[in-house]
Scaffold this motif. Structure first.
Motif, PDB file in Angstrom:
ATOM      1  N   ASP A 102       2.769  -8.485   2.314  1.00 45.87           N
ATOM      2  CA  ASP A 102       4.047  -8.090   3.109  1.00 45.87           C
ATOM      3  C   ASP A 102       4.783  -6.719   2.972  1.00 45.87           C
ATOM      4  N   GLY A 104       2.533  -4.474   3.285  1.00 47.51           N
ATOM      5  CA  GLY A 104       2.516  -3.497   4.866  1.00 47.51           C
ATOM      6  C   GLY A 104       1.143  -2.511   4.892  1.00 47.51           C
ATOM      7  N   ARG A 107      -4.248  -4.187   7.011  1.00 48.18           N
ATOM      8  CA  ARG A 107      -4.757  -5.047   8.275  1.00 48.18           C
ATOM      9  C   ARG A 107      -4.835  -6.196   8.374  1.00 48.18           C
ATOM     10  N   LYS A 110      -1.101  -7.724   6.981  1.00 49.41           N
ATOM     11  CA  LYS A 110      -0.556  -8.180   8.317  1.00 49.41           C
ATOM     12  C   LYS A 110      -0.955  -9.419   9.263  1.00 49.41           C
ATOM     13  N   GLN A 114       1.629 -13.122   9.725  1.00 55.99           N
ATOM     14  CA  GLN A 114       1.418 -12.834  11.304  1.00 55.99           C
ATOM     15  C   GLN A 114       2.125 -14.484  11.232  1.00 55.99           C
TER      16      GLN A 114
END
Ligand code: HEC
Ligand code: HEC
Length: 175
Positions: A102, A104, A107, A110, A114
């Protein structure tokens, strides 16, 4: 659609890497630390202390809160005592937090986030919804094979896991 996007992503990555290969030193051209799908950050204490019993698991596969929980319970770590001196423990935690799912920055992070409940702090990568779904195709019996042992033994199938590489080309499920 998913596959199409992924294909485009791979092509873009290959294009970028081959362009970089002409201008950067070998380590950067390989994508170490610079690969935004699965970054390969490094930290001396982490590499040394967290790879003696198993692979030093990529920080981008768990959120900060998970790493905090895990690092605060090292003396009772999955049935082992993995306790460290406070300075080393703090250094490793800082590193894990800075590169967590987390933060950021990747990928891969993420994707993990998710599929994670907002307040969830799993201690196992192998219990995150991302992991379970990504490994859907792995036959159930494979996890407990002698050659694998457990899902946490990434390197049994991911031949370059020690180098932080988990792509499809380097996976082989052992017999
Ligand atoms: C003394 C041995 C030992 C050391 C040192 C150790 N671990 Fe572990 N770790 C284990 C064992 C045993 C398991 C459970 C493996 C299994 O289920 O097959 C585990 C599991 C894990 C898991 C969960 C894997 C999964 O199922 O997704 C994480 C994350 C983890 N360790 C992180 C760390 C970190 C970070 C460090 C360094 C601070 C560390 N470990 C150091 C023994 C150790
Ligand atoms: C029994 C074999 C096996 C084990 C053990 C295993 N994996 Fe995998 N993994 C696979 C296979 C097969 C795939 C390919 C799945 C697909 O693409 O459909 C995969 C896919 C992946 C991917 C996605 C790669 C990509 O290009 O999208 C990641 C990341 C990954 N695994 C990480 C891990 C981690 C981290 C561990 C250990 C905690 C682990 N795996 C343990 C077999 C395994």
């Amino acid at each position: 659609m998913n596959y199409l996007l992924r294909g485009i992503g791979v092509l873009a990555a290959v294009g970028t890497i081959s362009m970089l290969a002409f201008s950067l030193p070998a380590s950067e051209a390989r994508g170490d630390g610079g690969d935004d799908l699965m970054p390969r950050p490094a930290n001396k204490n982490w590499q040394q202390e967290c790879s003696s019993c198993h692979l030093a698991y990529p920080p981008s596969l768990l959120p900060k809160a998970s790493w905090q929980r895990l690092m605060n319970g090292l003396d009772q770590h999955f049935g082992e005592n993995a306790g460290l001196d406070p300075a080393t423990q703090a250094d490793i935690l800082r590193f894990l937090e800075a590169n967590a799912a987390d933060n950021g920055g990747s990928r891969m992070g993420k994707r993990v986030m998710q599929r994670l409940d907002a307040k969830a702090t799993p201690l196992r990568i192998t219990e995150t919804a991302w992991f379970v779904r990504k490994h859907d195709d792995v036959p159930r019996t494979a996890w407990s094979r002698k050659s694998v042992g457990s899902a946490a033994n990434c390197a049994a199938c991911h031949r370059q896991a020690e180098q932080g590489v988990f792509d499809d080309d380097t996976v082989r499920i052992p017999k």
